[in-house]
Design a protein around this motif. Sequence first.
Motif, PDB file in Angstrom:
ATOM      1  N   TYR A 348      35.443  20.532 102.544  1.00 21.55           N
ATOM      2  CA  TYR A 348      36.787  19.978 102.716  1.00 21.55           C
ATOM      3  C   TYR A 348      37.827  21.060 102.452  1.00 21.55           C
ATOM      4  O   TYR A 348      37.719  21.823 101.490  1.00 21.55           O
ATOM      5  CB  TYR A 348      36.945  18.811 101.735  1.00 21.55           C
ATOM      6  CG  TYR A 348      38.357  18.367 101.489  1.00 21.55           C
ATOM      7  CD1 TYR A 348      39.009  17.500 102.367  1.00 21.55           C
ATOM      8  CD2 TYR A 348      39.051  18.788 100.346  1.00 21.55           C
ATOM      9  CE1 TYR A 348      40.305  17.092 102.131  1.00 21.55           C
ATOM     10  CE2 TYR A 348      40.346  18.364 100.108  1.00 21.55           C
ATOM     11  CZ  TYR A 348      40.972  17.528 100.998  1.00 21.55           C
ATOM     12  OH  TYR A 348      42.260  17.123 100.762  1.00 21.55           O
ATOM     13  N   TRP A 349      38.852  21.111 103.325  1.00 22.09           N
ATOM     14  CA  TRP A 349      39.915  22.098 103.136  1.00 22.09           C
ATOM     15  C   TRP A 349      41.278  21.442 103.274  1.00 22.09           C
ATOM     16  O   TRP A 349      41.652  20.981 104.341  1.00 22.09           O
ATOM     17  CB  TRP A 349      39.782  23.237 104.148  1.00 22.09           C
ATOM     18  CG  TRP A 349      40.829  24.305 103.978  1.00 22.09           C
ATOM     19  CD1 TRP A 349      41.580  24.564 102.871  1.00 22.09           C
ATOM     20  CD2 TRP A 349      41.227  25.269 104.961  1.00 22.09           C
ATOM     21  NE1 TRP A 349      42.425  25.624 103.093  1.00 22.09           N
ATOM     22  CE2 TRP A 349      42.224  26.078 104.355  1.00 22.09           C
ATOM     23  CE3 TRP A 349      40.834  25.531 106.273  1.00 22.09           C
ATOM     24  CZ2 TRP A 349      42.833  27.124 105.047  1.00 22.09           C
ATOM     25  CZ3 TRP A 349      41.449  26.587 106.944  1.00 22.09           C
ATOM     26  CH2 TRP A 349      42.427  27.368 106.336  1.00 22.09           C
ATOM     27  N   CYS A 350      41.994  21.410 102.169  1.00 19.29           N
ATOM     28  CA  CYS A 350      43.402  21.030 102.164  1.00 19.29           C
ATOM     29  C   CYS A 350      44.201  22.318 102.045  1.00 19.29           C
ATOM     30  O   CYS A 350      44.014  23.087 101.095  1.00 19.29           O
ATOM     31  CB  CYS A 350      43.698  20.099 100.989  1.00 19.29           C
ATOM     32  SG  CYS A 350      45.460  19.776 100.730  1.00 19.29           S
ATOM     33  N   VAL A 398      34.027  24.092 107.766  1.00 13.33           N
ATOM     34  CA  VAL A 398      34.852  23.003 107.247  1.00 13.33           C
ATOM     35  C   VAL A 398      34.664  21.760 108.104  1.00 13.33           C
ATOM     36  O   VAL A 398      34.715  21.819 109.334  1.00 13.33           O
ATOM     37  CB  VAL A 398      36.338  23.426 107.225  1.00 13.33           C
ATOM     38  CG1 VAL A 398      37.238  22.250 106.870  1.00 13.33           C
ATOM     39  CG2 VAL A 398      36.542  24.584 106.242  1.00 13.33           C
ATOM     40  N   THR A 399      34.471  20.617 107.448  1.00 15.07           N
ATOM     41  CA  THR A 399      34.292  19.353 108.166  1.00 15.07           C
ATOM     42  C   THR A 399      35.531  18.460 108.099  1.00 15.07           C
ATOM     43  O   THR A 399      35.819  17.729 109.042  1.00 15.07           O
ATOM     44  CB  THR A 399      33.094  18.578 107.592  1.00 15.07           C
ATOM     45  OG1 THR A 399      33.305  18.356 106.188  1.00 15.07           O
ATOM     46  CG2 THR A 399      31.798  19.324 107.798  1.00 15.07           C
ATOM     47  N   LYS A 400      36.253  18.507 106.985  1.00 12.21           N
ATOM     48  CA  LYS A 400      37.455  17.685 106.822  1.00 12.21           C
ATOM     49  C   LYS A 400      38.631  18.618 106.551  1.00 12.21           C
ATOM     50  O   LYS A 400      38.590  19.434 105.623  1.00 12.21           O
ATOM     51  CB  LYS A 400      37.276  16.690 105.663  1.00 12.21           C
ATOM     52  CG  LYS A 400      35.968  15.870 105.723  1.00 12.21           C
ATOM     53  CD  LYS A 400      35.940  14.894 106.873  1.00 12.21           C
ATOM     54  CE  LYS A 400      34.579  14.256 107.129  1.00 12.21           C
ATOM     55  NZ  LYS A 400      34.157  13.311 106.100  1.00 12.21           N
ATOM     56  N   PHE A 401      39.678  18.517 107.365  1.00  9.71           N
ATOM     57  CA  PHE A 401      40.786  19.481 107.339  1.00  9.71           C
ATOM     58  C   PHE A 401      42.104  18.740 107.196  1.00  9.71           C
ATOM     59  O   PHE A 401      42.391  17.813 107.955  1.00  9.71           O
ATOM     60  CB  PHE A 401      40.762  20.300 108.626  1.00  9.71           C
ATOM     61  CG  PHE A 401      41.849  21.325 108.749  1.00  9.71           C
ATOM     62  CD1 PHE A 401      41.802  22.492 108.007  1.00  9.71           C
ATOM     63  CD2 PHE A 401      42.913  21.127 109.622  1.00  9.71           C
ATOM     64  CE1 PHE A 401      42.807  23.455 108.126  1.00  9.71           C
ATOM     65  CE2 PHE A 401      43.915  22.074 109.748  1.00  9.71           C
ATOM     66  CZ  PHE A 401      43.866  23.243 109.006  1.00  9.71           C
ATOM     67  N   TYR A 402      42.933  19.160 106.234  1.00  6.95           N
ATOM     68  CA  TYR A 402      44.159  18.440 105.861  1.00  6.95           C
ATOM     69  C   TYR A 402      45.308  19.432 105.788  1.00  6.95           C
ATOM     70  O   TYR A 402      45.282  20.367 104.992  1.00  6.95           O
ATOM     71  CB  TYR A 402      43.914  17.808 104.497  1.00  6.95           C
ATOM     72  CG  TYR A 402      44.854  16.711 104.046  1.00  6.95           C
ATOM     73  CD1 TYR A 402      45.435  15.806 104.930  1.00  6.95           C
ATOM     74  CD2 TYR A 402      45.118  16.544 102.684  1.00  6.95           C
ATOM     75  CE1 TYR A 402      46.251  14.793 104.475  1.00  6.95           C
ATOM     76  CE2 TYR A 402      45.922  15.523 102.214  1.00  6.95           C
ATOM     77  CZ  TYR A 402      46.489  14.647 103.122  1.00  6.95           C
ATOM     78  OH  TYR A 402      47.299  13.625 102.656  1.00  6.95           O
TER      79      TYR A 402
END
Length: 644
Positions: A348-350, A398-402
Amino acid sequence: MGLPGEKALVYPPRPELLPAAHIPSLSHYQRMYQRSVEAPHEFWGDIAKEFYWKSQPTGPFLNYNFDVTKGKIFIEWMKGATTNICYNVLDRNVNEKKLGDKIAFYWEGNEPGDSAKITYRELLHKVCQFANVLRSQGLKKGDRVSIYLPMIVELAVAMLACARIGALHSIVFAGFSADSLCERILDCSCSLLITADAFYRGDKLVNLKQIADEAIQKCVDKGFSLKKCIVVKHLCREEVGAAGTCSKSPPQKKLCQEVQEKKTESSKRLRPKTPWNPAIDMWWHELMSGASTECEPEWCDAEDGLFILYTSGSTGKPKGVLHTTGGYMIFAATSFKYVFDYQPEDVYWCTADIGWITGHSYITYGPLANGATGVLFEGVPTYPDVGRMWSVVDKYKVTKFYTAPTAIRMLMKYGEEPVKKHSRKSLKVLGTVGEPINPEAWLWYHRVVGEERCPIVDTFWQTETGGHMLTPLPAATPTKPGSATFPFFGVVPAILNDSGQELEGEAEGFLVFKQPWPGIMRTVYGKHQQFETIYFQKFPGYYLTGDGCRRDKDGYYWITGRIDDMLNVSGHLLSTAEVESALVEHPAVAEAAVVSHPHPLKGECLYCFVTLREGYELSQDLTDELKKQGSNRQMLGSRQGEHR
């Protein structure tokens, strides 16, 4: 609902997400939502059981008053229960869930190639060490600690160490000035400051210690003396005098030296010496070298303070938003899990900075509470080139990007090629945060970045709310470009007119919330009367967000902008966000900002500032087109549910 001519008004969830999803359908969401608002003690009580509590609540699970006419405003979740959030996000993962060898953070430095990683066990050890350091400096439960650091692992270590000993952290964004840092130190009477020598943001050198010293002197000038300052040696250099040697490992030190030599050559500037005051300054690595990796946590009441985070101060002085331990913990953890449909294999990357609430809730506390692997990014989206974000996505899979709509619009102006030269095949869910996203940016994000296979969770929330208020859920919510869709669990929104009457069905007005959720702020630090006045006085019985909102015929919510960003032109109430959204829909415009200006006849008029995309030049014809585009939105905005 899309742009003019757009065929698909609603984007259904992708079927490939459904089998593993936590919430696989809209009906599933609706059942859970109903329980969360009708029986919050049961809903949140079940979630609380997943965490470690030293003792259980001594009174009601939830007790509150939202009505200023009935007495003091207060919110209490699980009062009397004791826990420690650091224990829950680290010890629980290492000892109970056996995640000690799992990567907690990948750290990606400003310069490509400058990177590191840290496991949950290593993070726990470092946090315990620094918690012991803080205790050795006399810090105790209830003390306040200012943290003024770039996006480095030590920032997460410092905040978690504060939480471990029950001290309140007050993180100040490392881009803020000495005046801003001074103001925040003074407001909560911090006992200690944690900062770094310097860092690079893109190709700009920021001498952080120098700025920190200026802030400390400003505090002295105002009669307040900071007792201690701990300094992280982030940039390696020889000119440290008696301060010590580089604490990095030989390979890291070599890379750091190469990076700095490259930066120095490109910027034609000497690396600065670190200013030093031996009366209060101490090097982080020297204090850590002899500290134990074991530290008993301070067991805190669920309603004890966890952190103070200052708002930007756009309407007066910054407000010290106070969040407490228990409710914030379960709300950040739960919203992260469901809004991003977190799965154990995710990376996950915020892209936010931990200096903002997004970084608190969705880089540190929420992801760590779920045992997630996250990316800490020190750099900027355009350095060393405009494809940096997508190269980082590919590097760490990365699978979830914010990220923020501002970043999306900025990258849009460079076209699709910098995005498409990178794979991005790992991406599963995209998110936006920080401001309303205009439909064109939403569609570009969906089509170009996500290749029409990644749902977009467009989240609305605030520093004050602690977590998501209105948001889609990836496998459950059909989305409309530009809409924050429906409320998260425990959140009961309403739209009021200026008289405080609730509006039903299709409506536009003031966005309020009717009952508390666990992550809501408890007060403005040291100024409870201000807390009541700002958020509860205008509409007794409701929490006032300060945002305007529209609800369409399908029940979808659309944020129209800050109430204080409304202006009256010839008797017509206009939202600057509406006009900005209209302008950036023009193919020539990458960014737009709209402000009010006095007008002798109309009362107020609009001044519109635009940044053009590459390949376009400002001309009279383009100016006329943009004026027409903006005026069309002004006339149609109140009737079209498809725009924010």
